[in-house]
Enzyme design. Sequence first.
Site, mmCIF file in Angstrom:
data_model
loop_
_atom_site.group_PDB
_atom_site.id
_atom_site.type_symbol
_atom_site.label_atom_id
_atom_site.label_comp_id
_atom_site.label_asym_id
_atom_site.label_seq_id
_atom_site.Cartn_x
_atom_site.Cartn_y
_atom_site.Cartn_z
ATOM 1 N N ASP A 8 -106.524 26.720 87.622
ATOM 2 C CA ASP A 8 -107.960 26.714 87.349
ATOM 3 C C ASP A 8 -108.590 27.711 88.334
ATOM 4 O OD1 ASP A 8 -110.357 26.096 86.165
ATOM 5 O OD2 ASP A 8 -110.313 23.966 86.632
ATOM 6 N N GLU A 10 -112.031 27.308 90.072
ATOM 7 C CA GLU A 10 -113.044 26.903 91.047
ATOM 8 C C GLU A 10 -112.447 26.687 92.448
ATOM 9 O OE1 GLU A 10 -112.601 25.801 88.018
ATOM 10 O OE2 GLU A 10 -114.507 25.906 86.939
ATOM 11 N N HIS A 60 -108.651 28.053 83.001
ATOM 12 C CA HIS A 60 -110.099 28.151 83.235
ATOM 13 C C HIS A 60 -110.816 28.796 82.045
ATOM 14 C CE1 HIS A 60 -113.846 28.704 85.419
ATOM 15 N NE2 HIS A 60 -113.821 29.998 85.103
ATOM 16 N N HIS A 104 -110.249 21.753 91.297
ATOM 17 C CA HIS A 104 -111.504 21.298 91.895
ATOM 18 C C HIS A 104 -111.653 19.783 91.721
ATOM 19 C CE1 HIS A 104 -113.071 20.820 87.832
ATOM 20 N NE2 HIS A 104 -112.438 21.956 87.559
ATOM 21 N N HIS A 116 -116.884 19.133 88.929
ATOM 22 C CA HIS A 116 -117.246 18.800 87.541
ATOM 23 C C HIS A 116 -116.015 18.230 86.855
ATOM 24 C CE1 HIS A 116 -115.382 22.756 86.960
ATOM 25 N NE2 HIS A 116 -115.193 22.428 85.697
#
Length: 274
Positions: A8, A10, A60, A104, A116
Amino acid sequence: MRILIAVDMEGISGVVHWDHVTPGHAEYARFRRLMTHDVNAAIRGVFEAGADEVIVTDGHWDNRNILVEELDPRARLNSGGPSPLSMVQAVDMETSGVMFIGYHARAGTPNAILDHTWSDSRVANLWINGRLTGEIGLNAAVCGHFDVPVVMISGDQSACGEAVELLGAVEVAIVKRATGRLAAECLPPEAAQKKIQEAAARAVSRLRVGQAPSPFRVESPITVTIELVHSEMTDRATLLAGARRLEGKRIEFVAEDTPSAYRLFRAAVALAKG
Ligand SMILES: [Zn+2]
């Protein structure tokens, strides 16, 4: 030994803002390169510790971030989407272990860069069998269905802490210390990537001697509860076959296993968009 590196953005080195991870923004080009280099660091560690095969999955946004032309030539890349298993595409019974790079923390976590759960604009919260769960738990549960453990994570201290709390003693590479949602003390990429490489090597060494964490298994049938951000999103998500509306902005459905739960969750969030 085959390792899946699920990526991902973040939690990538240096990322502290949506501008860094949003295609089309001027800053995005820098950070997709850093993302690719964080992945290369993990690949170096994996091979250095003796694994035979590495598959990388870009998880992502639209799954088209990693620069294939700069990726370590020993790996293969799952790019683009939607694919059947999305962020953990390619996990199967032949996979020895999964690494989460650039992950994240779940929605609502304090001191966590860009916290999130799947969609910042649509998902307020997700519960699996009544337990608040973010992308770490959701993806780990899909891997667990195939009897595959998560063995390593990189990201900020909150993402790494969430993984250890949920999954047990996974190897961690903390590349930044978040002091808010959009603020962190960051290691420069050279230092961060050294930590990633070392953690990846340690994770594979533990796998080789049978000391990796256990796969993360969720009891079936699986109850999935989603709280959407706005009630019109819930109006739309309720259209999903098998879903029922709870009070306010929540829906709930039951799935027979985690890949089915994952597919239905993704469908509900897609419907919510309208
Ligand atoms: Zn992301």
